[in-house]
Motif scaffolding. Sequence first.
Motif, PDB file in Angstrom:
ATOM      1  N   SER A  70      42.425  41.540  35.360  1.00  8.28           N
ATOM      2  CA  SER A  70      41.741  40.299  35.707  1.00  8.28           C
ATOM      3  C   SER A  70      40.729  39.932  34.633  1.00  8.28           C
ATOM      4  O   SER A  70      40.183  40.798  33.961  1.00  8.28           O
ATOM      5  N   ILE A  72      37.698  36.603  34.028  1.00  6.70           N
ATOM      6  CA  ILE A  72      37.083  35.349  34.470  1.00  6.70           C
ATOM      7  C   ILE A  72      36.707  34.559  33.226  1.00  6.70           C
ATOM      8  O   ILE A  72      35.979  35.052  32.371  1.00  6.70           O
ATOM      9  N   THR A  92      45.696  38.544  36.248  1.00  6.93           N
ATOM     10  CA  THR A  92      45.433  37.284  36.941  1.00  6.93           C
ATOM     11  C   THR A  92      44.213  36.696  36.259  1.00  6.93           C
ATOM     12  O   THR A  92      43.219  37.379  36.042  1.00  6.93           O
ATOM     13  N   TYR A  94      41.158  34.043  36.172  1.00  7.56           N
ATOM     14  CA  TYR A  94      40.272  33.252  37.029  1.00  7.56           C
ATOM     15  C   TYR A  94      39.485  32.304  36.133  1.00  7.56           C
ATOM     16  O   TYR A  94      38.691  32.742  35.311  1.00  7.56           O
ATOM     17  N   GLU A  96      36.838  29.140  35.850  1.00  8.54           N
ATOM     18  CA  GLU A  96      35.817  28.421  36.617  1.00  8.54           C
ATOM     19  C   GLU A  96      36.027  26.902  36.595  1.00  8.54           C
ATOM     20  O   GLU A  96      35.525  26.212  37.465  1.00  8.54           O
ATOM     21  N   VAL A 116      43.893  31.174  38.707  1.00 11.20           N
ATOM     22  CA  VAL A 116      43.140  30.650  39.853  1.00 11.20           C
ATOM     23  C   VAL A 116      42.143  29.650  39.266  1.00 11.20           C
ATOM     24  O   VAL A 116      41.162  30.047  38.624  1.00 11.20           O
ATOM     25  N   TRP A 117      42.409  28.360  39.452  1.00  9.86           N
ATOM     26  CA  TRP A 117      41.536  27.306  38.929  1.00  9.86           C
ATOM     27  C   TRP A 117      40.374  27.064  39.887  1.00  9.86           C
ATOM     28  O   TRP A 117      40.534  27.197  41.096  1.00  9.86           O
ATOM     29  N   TYR A 119      37.588  28.789  40.128  1.00  6.37           N
ATOM     30  CA  TYR A 119      37.051  30.051  40.651  1.00  6.37           C
ATOM     31  C   TYR A 119      35.538  29.972  40.740  1.00  6.37           C
ATOM     32  O   TYR A 119      34.865  29.560  39.801  1.00  6.37           O
ATOM     33  N   LYS A 120      34.994  30.350  41.877  1.00  6.69           N
ATOM     34  CA  LYS A 120      33.544  30.265  42.115  1.00  6.69           C
ATOM     35  C   LYS A 120      32.817  31.594  41.966  1.00  6.69           C
ATOM     36  O   LYS A 120      31.607  31.647  42.028  1.00  6.69           O
ATOM     37  N   ASP A 122      31.811  35.702  42.916  1.00  5.74           N
ATOM     38  CA  ASP A 122      31.450  36.375  44.173  1.00  5.74           C
ATOM     39  C   ASP A 122      29.984  36.335  44.431  1.00  5.74           C
ATOM     40  O   ASP A 122      29.195  35.807  43.823  1.00  5.74           O
TER      41      ASP A 122
END
Length: 122
Positions: A70, A72, A92, A94, A96, A116-117, A119-120, A122
């Motif tokens: 992963s 981000i 994957t 992520y 933002e 994953v578009w 993405y906020k 955690d």
Amino acid sequence: NKNFKSEGNCLIFSNNYLICGCKNSIIPSYVKGIADWAFYNCSGLKSIKIPSGVTSIGDFAFMDCNSLISIIIPRGVTTIGSNVFGGCSNITIYAEVESKPSGWNNLWNFNNRPVVWGYKGD
């Protein structure tokens, strides 16, 4: 050497671009970009946090990082090169941002890994 520095298990050029990392890298918060091939074939790299100040990721930056699962991509990344995640079969991504910015190369995700578009975090 005044042109390079080492911090967080990263080799950083004087313009604050990361030019080489390893599986234990922690990218310093002042880094502005990740150079072409910076993490190429870093098979032990499982995850990496890209600081919010990074605005560009170069061609093939994470290519063949087989263990990377992963990543981000911060909202501030306005430029991404070609085939950044080639050979990362388990990743994957992520992002933002809600959709691909115009400054991202059309082949940035050449292998069509899941994204994953919006993405906020955690």
